[in-house]
Write a protein that holds these residues in place. Structure first.
Motif, mmCIF file in Angstrom:
data_model
loop_
_atom_site.group_PDB
_atom_site.id
_atom_site.type_symbol
_atom_site.label_atom_id
_atom_site.label_comp_id
_atom_site.label_asym_id
_atom_site.label_seq_id
_atom_site.Cartn_x
_atom_site.Cartn_y
_atom_site.Cartn_z
ATOM 1 N N UNK A 204 0.878 -1.164 0.000
ATOM 2 C CA UNK A 204 0.000 0.000 0.000
ATOM 3 C C UNK A 204 0.917 1.215 0.000
ATOM 4 N N UNK A 205 1.113 1.812 -1.167
ATOM 5 C CA UNK A 205 2.097 2.873 -1.345
ATOM 6 C C UNK A 205 1.487 4.233 -0.999
ATOM 7 N N UNK A 206 2.172 4.984 -0.148
ATOM 8 C CA UNK A 206 1.712 6.303 0.264
ATOM 9 C C UNK A 206 2.721 7.346 -0.210
ATOM 10 N N UNK A 207 2.244 8.310 -0.995
ATOM 11 C CA UNK A 207 3.126 9.338 -1.546
ATOM 12 C C UNK A 207 3.717 10.214 -0.441
ATOM 13 N N UNK A 208 4.820 10.891 -0.789
ATOM 14 C CA UNK A 208 5.478 11.800 0.139
ATOM 15 C C UNK A 208 5.611 13.183 -0.496
ATOM 16 N N UNK A 209 5.672 14.184 0.376
ATOM 17 C CA UNK A 209 6.041 15.530 -0.040
ATOM 18 C C UNK A 209 7.120 16.039 0.920
ATOM 19 N N UNK A 210 7.356 17.325 0.945
ATOM 20 C CA UNK A 210 8.433 17.871 1.771
ATOM 21 C C UNK A 210 8.218 17.629 3.261
ATOM 22 N N UNK A 211 6.959 17.355 3.670
ATOM 23 C CA UNK A 211 6.646 17.119 5.080
ATOM 24 C C UNK A 211 6.367 15.661 5.396
ATOM 25 N N UNK A 212 6.808 14.774 4.520
ATOM 26 C CA UNK A 212 6.668 13.346 4.784
ATOM 27 C C UNK A 212 5.485 12.725 4.072
ATOM 28 N N UNK A 213 5.069 11.550 4.559
ATOM 29 C CA UNK A 213 3.970 10.826 3.911
ATOM 30 C C UNK A 213 2.684 11.646 3.993
#
Length: 473
Positions: A204-213
């Motif tokens: 179950x893949x969870x995207x990330x940004x600069x503040x984490x998942x």
């Protein structure tokens, strides 16, 4: 009849919600036929809806559930607690007097010299209990209490491991069964994905940004699976500080939301955090361990990034039932990490104390922050218009997206290597390594500032060559 202790929190929540939630989770644990003892947690608890089972049996796979103590290793644990005057005719230890070492000392970069006493030398050259060197364990408990808040060591434990990787390996092998769903960040630490892949999991893949998942994405994924009656994950893997490869730190507010989701859906959090003390924030982030009111976090720490990767020392902190199963696995695998490494770490921690340890962490953090800043200047100068990135807030890595390239495989494994510059390709950090990835990971840890400047300039050349090659095809 076996008694299960079920904890619940009544702070700022509806009792009816608690009861409905309790019944659901108890049914999932298949312990409705057992006597239940209900205990109220502290009113300061920040997490509301939770129910947990003390022995952790719901989470264990068949192999972990079947693990039994090694009788001889259990005896070794008892022997370690006896006075030196005890006559030892029971263990199969070699005599340290036959070893070729007469003394061991090591010098610090500050010029201080630490020498092992004769007694310490004997311990360093001999087998230890599988949990680890008791004096070091006590020091590690002090460290966890200081940095992550006072822990209840009657219900929690620590296992010393061969780096954080062994703790992660033991955790995965304790929980996962073939085909199980598991929550992972995208991208994720490659060696973690390799451990899970052995079980052919449903990632179950969870995207990330600069503040984490991205928490909303995690929440939606769990909600959808529940509504569709799909198997629910028991485990989520997170690398929260200075994530490898993304270089981000999960914001404290997101961590609280993630922990609440873990409680709501009855999930164990594997907090793989070897870069915790390499964060570039004004203050250390809150850990999942510091929020854990249920014993559903296994925190994995490491000395590899701040003391020595060659010592191969890490430690796992978590529920006593989880740590016990990991200890049983250790009893029948590596027995324990290096005794010499454990003694060296203990002596160093005693010499420094908490304040000295903090000063050392600050020196290391400053070093990597300066390397990060130099890398960012070089990237800004050479790669503007060619790539996208965000500023790493911890760790050793910059996660770079190349514009105009669907896949960086040829760029990294051919064009850059021909220029004698090495990067890690993005596909290596994906759950499916066959799919194209426009990303690369840049490490700023070991290269000199001059090498960084030259390497990034060469990368810019290589990108332009790749883009030109695409246009002419």
């Amino acid at each position: 009849m076996k008694t299960k202790t079920i904890k619940y929190c009544l702070a700022s929540c509806a009792v009816t919600n608690k009861l409905h939630f309790s019944i659901r989770v108890l049914s999932q644990m298949r312990c409705l036929s057992k006597t239940v003892s209900v205990v109220k947690c502290s009113t300061g608890c920040s997490v509301r809806n939770y129910v947990t089972e003390n022995d952790g049996s719901y989470f264990f796979n068949k192999m972990a559930a079947n693990r039994k103590p090694s009788e001889l290793r259990e005896i070794a644990t008892l022997v370690a607690k006896l006075p030196a005057s005890a006559i030892n005719l029971g263990v199969g230890y070699p005599d340290v007097n036959t070893f070729p070492f007469n003394g061991i000392s090591f010098e610090l970069v500050t010029g201080e010299c630490i020498k092992l006493s004769d007694k310490e030398l004997a311990v360093a050259l001999q087998y230890l209990p599988s949990l680890g060197y008791n004096l070091l364990l006590n020091k590690l408990k002090e460290i966890q209490d200081y940095f992550h808040g006072p822990q209840d060591w009657n219900t929690r434990g620590i296992l010393i491991t061969c780096g954080a990787q062994e703790g992660l390996s033991k955790s995965v092998d304790m929980f996962m069964q073939h085909g199980d769903p598991v929550i992972v960040p995208q991208p994720a630490y490659a060696q973690a994905l390799d451990l899970f892949r052995a079980y052919e999991p449903d990632f179950i893949r969870i995207s990330q940004d600069a503040n984490g998942v991205v928490v909303d994405e995690m929440q939606n994924a769990l909600k959808t699976r529940k509504l569709n009656n799909q198997p629910m994950p028991k485990v989520m893997y997170l690398n929260p500080t200075g994530s490898n490869p993304a270089g981000n730190v999960i914001a404290d507010s997101r961590k609280r939301e993630i922990y609440q989701l873990a409680c709501q859906y009855n999930i164990v959090i594997l907090e793989d955090d070897p870069y915790y003390f390499l964060n570039f924030l004004e203050k250390n982030p809150a850990s999942f361990l510091s929020m854990d009111t249920e014993g559903r976090v296994i925190r994995l720490d490491s000395f590899s990034k701040v003391m020595s990767s060659g010592l191969r020392l890490g430690f796992a902190t978590g529920s006593a039932s989880f740590i016990r199963k990991m200890e049983l696995a250790m009893q029948n695998s590596s027995l324990h990490p290096s005794s010499l490494s454990q003694i060296m770490a203990y002596k160093l921690l005693v010499q420094w104390g908490i304040e000295g340890l903090k000063l050392h962490f600050e020196r290391v953090k400053k070093y990597y922050r300066q390397k990060r800043d130099h890398m960012l200047r070089a990237v800004e100068q050479n790669l503007s218009g060619l790539a996208e990135w965000y500023e790493p807030t911890g760790g050793m890595f910059l996660w770079l997206k190349i514009k105009g390239l669907e896949d960086t495989r040829h760029l990294v494994t051919s064009t850059c290597l021909a220029k004698m510059v090495i990067f890690a390709p993005g596909f290596a950090f994906a759950t499916d390594t066959k799919k194209p990835s426009p990303y690369i990971r840049i490490s700023y840890s070991v290269a000199s500032t001059e090498e960084i400047d030259k390497g990034i300039a060469l990368l810019a050349e290589a990108i332009r060559e790749e883009l030109k090659s695409i246009k002419t095809q």
